[in-house]
Enzyme design. Structure first.
Site, PDB file in Angstrom:
ATOM      1  N   TYR A 190       0.848  -1.200   0.000  1.00 53.08           N
ATOM      2  CA  TYR A 190       0.000   0.000   0.000  1.00 53.08           C
ATOM      3  C   TYR A 190       0.883   1.250   0.000  1.00 53.08           C
ATOM      4  CZ  TYR A 190      -2.929   3.737   1.856  1.00 53.08           C
ATOM      5  OH  TYR A 190      -3.560   4.937   2.047  1.00 53.08           O
TER       6      TYR A 190
HETATM    7  O1  LIG Z   1      -2.252   6.913   7.733  1.00 55.69           O
HETATM    8  C1  LIG Z   1      -2.295   6.195   6.770  1.00 55.69           C
HETATM    9  O2  LIG Z   1      -1.664   6.410   5.765  1.00 55.69           O
HETATM   10  C2  LIG Z   1      -3.087   4.956   6.811  1.00 55.69           C
HETATM   11  O3  LIG Z   1      -3.986   5.020   7.921  1.00 55.69           O
HETATM   12  C3  LIG Z   1      -4.741   3.891   8.135  1.00 55.69           C
HETATM   13  O4  LIG Z   1      -3.865   2.807   8.410  1.00 55.69           O
HETATM   14  P1  LIG Z   1      -3.535   2.476   9.905  1.00 55.69           P
HETATM   15  O5  LIG Z   1      -2.810   3.596  10.529  1.00 55.69           O
HETATM   16  O6  LIG Z   1      -2.874   1.173   9.895  1.00 55.69           O
HETATM   17  O7  LIG Z   1      -4.979   2.458  10.563  1.00 55.69           O
HETATM   18  P2  LIG Z   1      -5.786   1.266  11.241  1.00 55.69           P
HETATM   19  O8  LIG Z   1      -5.950   0.164  10.328  1.00 55.69           O
HETATM   20  O9  LIG Z   1      -7.013   1.872  11.798  1.00 55.69           O
HETATM   21  O10 LIG Z   1      -4.836   0.821  12.422  1.00 55.69           O
HETATM   22  C4  LIG Z   1      -4.554   1.719  13.462  1.00 55.69           C
HETATM   23  C5  LIG Z   1      -3.702   1.018  14.491  1.00 55.69           C
HETATM   24  O11 LIG Z   1      -4.459  -0.024  15.066  1.00 55.69           O
HETATM   25  C6  LIG Z   1      -3.730  -1.232  15.025  1.00 55.69           C
HETATM   26  N1  LIG Z   1      -4.674  -2.336  14.852  1.00 55.69           N
HETATM   27  C7  LIG Z   1      -5.390  -2.440  13.751  1.00 55.69           C
HETATM   28  C8  LIG Z   1      -6.290  -3.449  13.605  1.00 55.69           C
HETATM   29  C9  LIG Z   1      -6.463  -4.381  14.637  1.00 55.69           C
HETATM   30  O12 LIG Z   1      -7.271  -5.320  14.580  1.00 55.69           O
HETATM   31  N2  LIG Z   1      -5.720  -4.242  15.749  1.00 55.69           N
HETATM   32  C10 LIG Z   1      -4.832  -3.244  15.900  1.00 55.69           C
HETATM   33  O13 LIG Z   1      -4.180  -3.143  16.921  1.00 55.69           O
HETATM   34  C11 LIG Z   1      -2.786  -1.079  13.862  1.00 55.69           C
HETATM   35  O14 LIG Z   1      -1.682  -1.911  14.023  1.00 55.69           O
HETATM   36  C12 LIG Z   1      -2.461   0.386  13.929  1.00 55.69           C
HETATM   37  O15 LIG Z   1      -1.407   0.571  14.788  1.00 55.69           O
HETATM   38  C13 LIG Z   1      -5.554   3.571   6.917  1.00 55.69           C
HETATM   39  O16 LIG Z   1      -6.225   2.339   7.115  1.00 55.69           O
HETATM   40  C14 LIG Z   1      -4.733   3.503   5.692  1.00 55.69           C
HETATM   41  O17 LIG Z   1      -5.582   3.348   4.579  1.00 55.69           O
HETATM   42  C15 LIG Z   1      -3.852   4.718   5.548  1.00 55.69           C
HETATM   43  O18 LIG Z   1      -4.628   5.810   5.186  1.00 55.69           O
END
Ligand SMILES: O=C(O)[C@H]1O[C@H](OP(=O)(O)OP(=O)(O)OC[C@H]2O[C@@H](n3ccc(=O)[nH]c3=O)[C@H](O)[C@@H]2O)[C@H](O)[C@@H](O)[C@H]1O
Length: 518
Positions: A322
């Site tokens: 991504y």
């Molecule tokens: O800023 C971005 O560029 C991206 O932001 C977002 O990604 P992330 O920051 O990864 O958000 P998100 O999935 O909400 O996980 C948040 C936290 O929860 C943790 N996480 C997640 C899922 C879970 O089941 N458990 C967990 O601990 C996980 O490990 C993480 O630490 C957008 O989805 C992406 O499209 C893109 O825009």
């Protein structure tokens, strides 16, 4: 008969008419009777076929076949057999017979006749096949025309109405991914202040398309028309630019999600690379060329450890596909800026959240699970360090998007040709206050008044990064970007929307209730 020499019957082509005398002879004499019985029973002498038997019986018979002497009979039999063989088998060299020549010419004639018949049939079949194929293609193109979700006078009328600008100096903006989370909010904001907005969305099933349809219904209620189509559809894009001379493109259509790239890498290439190129192709060919503002991501910082993340930090170590496709997008937009004079602005969003959000994101799925009494999985980094994100509220992101449109300079090219240097920008749009994931869960528990069943596991190596933190100095200086919503407030608004939308503790629930919450 006296048994004398019987004149050899003249060799001539057997008449099709059966000789009645011979028939009579068969009926009168025992030997012929036997022969007739065999014929009637379907058993033919000498193992020849019924057709051959027909040729045999059609021969002019001797005056009395049964009364001739043995030698003569043998001779006659040989003659007849010779004739039969001539009829049955290819001609033997040296045997010149006029009748046979006639027979051959007739066979040839029949052969040619049948060949030409076959030829005519073949022609007929070819014509039939060609007609079928052209009919099929007509049906296909007609059904494509009628089934297509775009095209036609009425459709163009809706596009023009939606693109109509209602404020002095307003924009006409094509918003891709308009039925998405950020796309819906940006479209509503632009429409609210009097810009013309046309949405485009492919309504894919990455997450519940009914939520996208509900967002579309909301947009529709505010006068924003959303075209159902894919950014990879060059014909559709050309048509849109043909109908409306868009001043700006807000490009938010993308394959989102960091961890899903492990499951479906091709979808990232399709939307974030191929789709982006298709869109930029349409933009560079449009006259006038629009200014393009588009969604990059905080994930481009990848394994960068220098905090907070600044636009000048290295972005050449993506941790997920991504992130790699978003980084590629930044390079691709640079190319179109350089070659065609397209004005481009890339916005690195930092974990955007809020009402009408994405069900695949942690805050959304945690809320669902907590309400349903299901456990949630909380990832933890190395050495039991909590993961952290610079969670950014949707309204702040919308302000950053609108400010980017407002400050975007015009593209300099026309008709696919660059006329001078054009603006190329990249900005962080974050909150500047990272919060750990366990803290996020705590805020949700507070608003939901429910305890989460936490299942803490080590972060899998599937593209996640341990933390994000935006330096927004550049955006503040050049866009006037200033986030104002902290996680506590933002999640409170999200939870209120969620409960209304999904019908928890509300009488109205559903779309009407949620639309009010915006
Ligand atoms: O800023 C971005 O560029 C991206 O932001 C977002 O990604 P992330 O920051 O990864 O958000 P998100 O999935 O909400 O996980 C948040 C936290 O929860 C943790 N996480 C997640 C899922 C879970 O089941 N458990 C967990 O601990 C996980 O490990 C993480 O630490 C957008 O989805 C992406 O499209 C893109 O825009």
């Amino acid at each position: 008969m006296d048994g004398g020499a019987i004149p050899r019957p003249p060799i001539k082509r057997a008449s099709l008419a059966i000789d009645r005398r011979r028939v009579n002879c068969h009926r009168r004499t025992p030997c012929c009777k036997r022969s007739r019985e065999k014929k009637d029973s379907g058993h033919f002498p000498l193992g020849i076929s019924s057709n051959t038997q027909f040729a045999f019986t059609a021969l002019p018979p001797p005056p009395s076949f049964c009364s001739i002497d043995r030698k003569t009979a043998e001779t006659m039999k040989k003659e007849m057999m010779g004739l039969m063989e001539d009829e049955l088998f290819p001609s033997t060299p040296g045997k010149v017979k006029i009748e046979r020549t006639h027979a051959i010419s007739r066979q040839l004639h029949q052969c040619f006749a049948s060949t030409s018949t076959m030829f005519l049939w073949a022609l007929f079949l070819i014509a039939l096949t060609a007609s079928y194929l052209s009919f099929q293609s007509f049906v296909d193109s007609s059904s494509r025309y009628f089934d297509a979700s775009w095209g036609g006078m009425q459709w163009e009328k809706q596009i023009r109405a939606s693109a109509t600008v209602r404020r002095p100096g307003g924009f006409s903006v094509l918003v891709t991914g308009a039925a998405g989370f950020v796309g819906t909010h940006v479209s509503l904001a632009l429409r609210k202040r009097g810009d013309g907005v046309v949405g485009l969305d492919n309504f894919n099933s990455y997450y519940d398309p009914s939520l996208k349809k509900a967002r579309m219904a909301l947009l529709d209620s505010r006068g924003v028309f959303v075209v159902e189509g894919d950014i990879n559809d060059a014909r559709l894009l050309a048509k849109l630019f043909d109908v409306v001379p868009f001043t700006h493109v807000m490009h938010l259509a993308a394959q989102a999600g960091v961890r899903y790239a492990i499951e479906n890498p091709a979808s990232y290439v399709h939307s974030n690379i191929a789709g982006l190129v298709a869109l930029l192709e349409a933009c560079k060919s449009a006259d006038p060329q629009p200014a393009v503002v588009w969604a990059s991501s905080s994930s481009v910082y990848g394994l960068n450890e220098k905090v907070p993340f600044s636009e000048s930090d290295r972005t050449d170590r993506p941790a997920s596909l991504y992130a790699a496709t978003k980084k590629a997008g930044e390079e691709i937009t640079h190319t179109y800026n350089h070659i065609y004079g397209l004005s481009t602005t890339g916005l690195r969003f930092f974990t955007v959240y809020g009402p009408w959000g994405r069900p695949d994101m942690a805050y959304f799925s945690f809320t669902r699970n907590i309400l349903q009494g299901k456990p949630i999985t909380v990832y933890r980094g190395k050495d039991r360090v909590d993961l952290a994100r610079d969670f950014t509220y949707i309204d702040d992101i919308v302000k950053g998007c609108v400010a980017s449109l407002d400050t975007a300079e015009k593209s300099t090219g026309t008709g696919g040709r660059k006329r001078g240097p054009a603006q190329y920008r990249i900005y962080n749009l974050g909150n500047t206050s990272p919060v750990t994931v366990p803290a996020l869960v705590g805020v949700l528990e507070h608003h939901l008044k429910m305890k989460a069943k936490r299942n803490v596991v080590e972060m899998p190596g599937n593209g996640d990064v341990p933390f994000t933190h935006a330096n927004i100095s550049l955006a503040r200086a050049e866009l006037g970007y200033k986030p104002t919503t902290n996680l506590e407030t933002g999640l409170k608004r999200f939870v209120r929307w969620y409960l209304l939308y999904y019908g928890y503790n509300t009488r109205s629930g559903g779309l009407a209730g949620s639309a009010k919450s915006l």
